[in-house]
Design an enzyme around this catalytic site. Structure first.
Site, PDB file in Angstrom:
ATOM      1  N   CYS A  65       0.882  -1.180   0.000  1.00 54.20           N
ATOM      2  CA  CYS A  65       0.000   0.000   0.000  1.00 54.20           C
ATOM      3  C   CYS A  65       0.917   1.227   0.000  1.00 54.20           C
ATOM      4  O   CYS A  65       2.123   1.086  -0.254  1.00 54.20           O
ATOM      5  CB  CYS A  65      -0.993  -0.022   1.168  1.00 54.20           C
ATOM      6  SG  CYS A  65      -0.287   0.289   2.791  1.00 54.20           S
ATOM      7  N   THR A  67       2.110   3.362   2.409  1.00 58.83           N
ATOM      8  CA  THR A  67       3.175   3.335   3.414  1.00 58.83           C
ATOM      9  C   THR A  67       3.584   1.907   3.778  1.00 58.83           C
ATOM     10  O   THR A  67       4.631   1.720   4.410  1.00 58.83           O
ATOM     11  CB  THR A  67       2.675   3.980   4.724  1.00 58.83           C
ATOM     12  OG1 THR A  67       1.486   3.276   5.128  1.00 58.83           O
ATOM     13  CG2 THR A  67       2.360   5.459   4.534  1.00 58.83           C
ATOM     14  N   HIS A  98      13.345 -15.478  12.206  1.00 55.40           N
ATOM     15  CA  HIS A  98      12.883 -15.506  13.599  1.00 55.40           C
ATOM     16  C   HIS A  98      11.360 -15.453  13.732  1.00 55.40           C
ATOM     17  O   HIS A  98      10.805 -16.111  14.608  1.00 55.40           O
ATOM     18  CB  HIS A  98      13.485 -14.328  14.378  1.00 55.40           C
ATOM     19  CG  HIS A  98      14.939 -14.512  14.676  1.00 55.40           C
ATOM     20  ND1 HIS A  98      15.621 -13.722  15.583  1.00 55.40           N
ATOM     21  CD2 HIS A  98      15.859 -15.395  14.192  1.00 55.40           C
ATOM     22  CE1 HIS A  98      16.890 -14.111  15.651  1.00 55.40           C
ATOM     23  NE2 HIS A  98      17.067 -15.124  14.791  1.00 55.40           N
TER      24      HIS A  98
HETATM   25  C1  RB5 Z   1      -4.216   5.267   0.415  1.00 54.32           C
HETATM   26  O1  RB5 Z   1      -4.321   6.620   0.144  1.00 54.32           O
HETATM   27  C2  RB5 Z   1      -3.218   5.058   1.560  1.00 54.32           C
HETATM   28  O2  RB5 Z   1      -3.757   5.568   2.728  1.00 54.32           O
HETATM   29  C3  RB5 Z   1      -2.885   3.584   1.689  1.00 54.32           C
HETATM   30  O3  RB5 Z   1      -2.294   3.129   0.530  1.00 54.32           O
HETATM   31  C4  RB5 Z   1      -1.896   3.216   2.807  1.00 54.32           C
HETATM   32  O4  RB5 Z   1      -0.745   3.991   2.740  1.00 54.32           O
HETATM   33  C5  RB5 Z   1      -2.417   3.129   4.163  1.00 54.32           C
HETATM   34  O5  RB5 Z   1      -1.711   2.789   5.108  1.00 54.32           O
END
Ligand code: RB5
Length: 153
Positions: A65, A67, A98
């Site tokens: 995703c 982050t 681990h």
């Molecule tokens: C989507 O905008 C973003 O919030 C998602 O990809 C992710 O980074 C959430 O943790």
């Protein structure tokens, strides 16, 4: 088998990883190869990936995703999943050795990953490392016990 998927933020990184896996003769299934991913939600994507990972003990997931945080939070709520959000080679290796991680989570919007070589290093470390067993068994069992006690998905 490697099970790969991303939300809308991770499509480009996912495609680069797929090319890399192909170059390295790694077998994979893209479970989020949808014609339109606009506005999709990482909790749904995480469940699609993890459901497939859990079909076979030897499966490994790659979940992306923006982050890596959101998707890792959701993956780790699913019984039997041990997801590791990794930003370096050491984390990737140790998560396998681990923590017996079965899903690697990556953040597509990380500045550090603009250099794809940094992603490659993490992928190599994750895919080429294996669970050490031994003293870690008792800890992994404790994670499974929490899963069992919780019920849930
Ligand atoms: C989507 O905008 C973003 O919030 C998602 O990809 C992710 O980074 C959430 O943790």
């Amino acid at each position: 088998m490697i099970i790969i998927g991303s939300d809308h933020t991770g499509i480009e990184l996912k495609n680069k990883i797929k090319d890399y896996l192909k170059e390295n003769q790694r077998r994979f299934i893209d479970v989020t190869d949808f014609p339109d991913q606009t506005g999709d939600d990482y909790p749904d994507i995480a469940q699609i990936i993890c459901k497939q990972v859990l079909k076979n003990d030897s499966n490994i997931g790659i979940a992306i995703c923006g982050t890596g945080i959101g998707i890792s939070i959701v993956c780790n709520k699913i019984k039997g999943i041990r997801a590791a959000l990794c930003v370096d080679e050491y984390m990737a290796e140790m998560s396998r050795r681990h923590n017996k991680a079965n899903v690697l989570c990556l953040g597509a919007r990380l500045k550090y990953f603009e250099r794809f070589e940094n992603v490659e290093t993490i992928l190599d470390a994750f895919l080429n490392s294996f669970y050490d067993g031994g003293r870690h068994d008792v800890r992994i069992q404790k994670i499974s016990d929490i899963d069992k006690a919780k019920g849930g998905v």
